[in-house]
Design a protein around this motif. Structure first.
Motif, PDB file in Angstrom:
ATOM      1  N   GLN A  69      34.359  33.714 -32.611  1.00 31.36           N
ATOM      2  CA  GLN A  69      34.734  35.113 -31.732  1.00 31.36           C
ATOM      3  C   GLN A  69      35.957  35.629 -31.846  1.00 31.36           C
ATOM      4  O   GLN A  69      36.319  36.854 -31.943  1.00 31.36           O
ATOM      5  CB  GLN A  69      34.201  35.008 -30.390  1.00 31.36           C
ATOM      6  CG  GLN A  69      32.820  34.591 -29.994  1.00 31.36           C
ATOM      7  CD  GLN A  69      31.969  35.727 -30.681  1.00 31.36           C
ATOM      8  OE1 GLN A  69      32.114  36.898 -30.356  1.00 31.36           O
ATOM      9  NE2 GLN A  69      31.002  35.481 -31.306  1.00 31.36           N
ATOM     10  N   ARG A  70      36.986  34.665 -32.199  1.00 30.81           N
ATOM     11  CA  ARG A  70      38.329  35.029 -32.167  1.00 30.81           C
ATOM     12  C   ARG A  70      39.061  34.125 -33.200  1.00 30.81           C
ATOM     13  O   ARG A  70      38.534  33.068 -33.495  1.00 30.81           O
ATOM     14  CB  ARG A  70      39.006  34.840 -30.816  1.00 30.81           C
ATOM     15  CG  ARG A  70      38.574  35.619 -29.833  1.00 30.81           C
ATOM     16  CD  ARG A  70      39.414  35.256 -28.458  1.00 30.81           C
ATOM     17  NE  ARG A  70      39.518  33.711 -28.225  1.00 30.81           N
ATOM     18  CZ  ARG A  70      38.831  32.860 -27.849  1.00 30.81           C
ATOM     19  NH1 ARG A  70      37.447  33.050 -27.442  1.00 30.81           N
ATOM     20  NH2 ARG A  70      39.001  31.478 -27.805  1.00 30.81           N
ATOM     21  N   LEU A  71      39.923  34.685 -33.959  1.00 27.69           N
ATOM     22  CA  LEU A  71      40.789  33.925 -34.880  1.00 27.69           C
ATOM     23  C   LEU A  71      41.350  32.714 -34.334  1.00 27.69           C
ATOM     24  O   LEU A  71      41.514  31.724 -35.194  1.00 27.69           O
ATOM     25  CB  LEU A  71      41.815  34.871 -35.489  1.00 27.69           C
ATOM     26  CG  LEU A  71      41.320  35.575 -36.922  1.00 27.69           C
ATOM     27  CD1 LEU A  71      42.401  36.570 -37.550  1.00 27.69           C
ATOM     28  CD2 LEU A  71      40.670  35.002 -37.971  1.00 27.69           C
ATOM     29  N   ASP A  72      41.932  32.621 -33.194  1.00 28.99           N
ATOM     30  CA  ASP A  72      42.485  31.569 -32.815  1.00 28.99           C
ATOM     31  C   ASP A  72      41.629  30.228 -32.600  1.00 28.99           C
ATOM     32  O   ASP A  72      42.256  29.110 -32.534  1.00 28.99           O
ATOM     33  CB  ASP A  72      43.109  31.734 -31.572  1.00 28.99           C
ATOM     34  CG  ASP A  72      42.244  32.002 -30.275  1.00 28.99           C
ATOM     35  OD1 ASP A  72      41.097  32.185 -30.421  1.00 28.99           O
ATOM     36  OD2 ASP A  72      42.566  31.955 -29.007  1.00 28.99           O
ATOM     37  N   GLU A  73      40.298  30.589 -32.975  1.00 24.37           N
ATOM     38  CA  GLU A  73      39.420  29.467 -32.772  1.00 24.37           C
ATOM     39  C   GLU A  73      39.593  28.561 -34.202  1.00 24.37           C
ATOM     40  O   GLU A  73      39.109  27.398 -34.131  1.00 24.37           O
ATOM     41  CB  GLU A  73      38.019  30.054 -32.663  1.00 24.37           C
ATOM     42  CG  GLU A  73      37.737  30.329 -31.548  1.00 24.37           C
ATOM     43  CD  GLU A  73      35.995  31.020 -31.217  1.00 24.37           C
ATOM     44  OE1 GLU A  73      35.270  30.156 -31.470  1.00 24.37           O
ATOM     45  OE2 GLU A  73      36.122  32.120 -31.100  1.00 24.37           O
ATOM     46  N   LEU A  74      40.289  29.044 -35.191  1.00 23.15           N
ATOM     47  CA  LEU A  74      40.370  28.604 -36.553  1.00 23.15           C
ATOM     48  C   LEU A  74      41.547  27.457 -36.135  1.00 23.15           C
ATOM     49  O   LEU A  74      41.538  26.492 -36.970  1.00 23.15           O
ATOM     50  CB  LEU A  74      40.766  29.551 -37.552  1.00 23.15           C
ATOM     51  CG  LEU A  74      39.528  30.501 -37.920  1.00 23.15           C
ATOM     52  CD1 LEU A  74      39.977  31.540 -38.959  1.00 23.15           C
ATOM     53  CD2 LEU A  74      38.480  29.818 -38.423  1.00 23.15           C
ATOM     54  N   TRP A  75      42.449  27.715 -35.409  1.00 25.77           N
ATOM     55  CA  TRP A  75      43.365  26.589 -35.322  1.00 25.77           C
ATOM     56  C   TRP A  75      43.622  25.903 -34.121  1.00 25.77           C
ATOM     57  O   TRP A  75      44.498  25.064 -33.749  1.00 25.77           O
ATOM     58  CB  TRP A  75      44.714  27.195 -35.594  1.00 25.77           C
ATOM     59  CG  TRP A  75      45.356  28.370 -34.932  1.00 25.77           C
ATOM     60  CD1 TRP A  75      45.953  28.074 -33.664  1.00 25.77           C
ATOM     61  CD2 TRP A  75      45.167  29.676 -35.257  1.00 25.77           C
ATOM     62  NE1 TRP A  75      46.285  29.635 -32.957  1.00 25.77           N
ATOM     63  CE2 TRP A  75      45.746  30.647 -34.090  1.00 25.77           C
ATOM     64  CE3 TRP A  75      44.525  30.502 -36.018  1.00 25.77           C
ATOM     65  CZ2 TRP A  75      45.622  31.927 -34.092  1.00 25.77           C
ATOM     66  CZ3 TRP A  75      44.524  31.768 -35.986  1.00 25.77           C
ATOM     67  CH2 TRP A  75      45.023  32.449 -35.089  1.00 25.77           C
TER      68      TRP A  75
END
Length: 146
Positions: A69-75
């Motif tokens: 849902q958000r890019l921060d889920e990638l890191w």
């Protein structure tokens, strides 16, 4: 000496080649503007960043069956998640700001990764121009990709 037939055939062959060339490129192409070395380096950096983020998005989707849902889920791994991080850390655009990640209702891929250029405001030209993965990696020119 008759040369009208040869000229006519040559003209028709040239016209045919032009039409085939236009069909192969999708019509008349826009004139190319020469870019400075700095602009080329910037575009290379953006393409590299977009590719890295897209690869992480695809790895996330393969493991979890959905896009984040958000890019921060990638890191930032979820508490208790069996899967790890897809990026070591947040990737910032060349101006030090976070890339924007927008989900799309239709289209492939179902997202757009965007940077708002040097001024950080939507729209603009030159160093203030917005850039998206759709345009730089796929050549799309829709309003979503600009």
């Amino acid at each position: 000496m008759k040369t009208g037939g040869v000229v006519c055939v040559s003209f028709l062959m040239g016209l045919s080649a032009t039409l085939v060339g236009c069909a192969a490129t999708g019509g008349a192409t826009k004139p190319q503007v020469a870019l400075s070395k700095e602009e080329l380096v910037l575009l290379d950096r953006l393409r590299a960043d977009f590719t890295l983020i897209e690869n992480a998005l695809e790895a996330f989707r393969m493991e979890r069956g959905r896009y984040p849902q958000r890019l921060d889920e990638l890191w930032t791994p979820e508490a208790g998640a069996e899967t790890g991080r897809y990026l070591e850390e947040e990737i910032l655009d060349p101006w030090g700001r976070a890339y924007l990640y927008e989900r799309r209702e239709s289209g492939s891929p179902p997202y757009v990764i965007r940077t708002l250029g040097a001024d950080g405001v939507r729209g603009g030209v030159g160093e203030n121009a917005d850039h998206t993965d759709l345009r730089l990696l796929r050549g799309e020119t829709s309003s979503e990709g600009d």
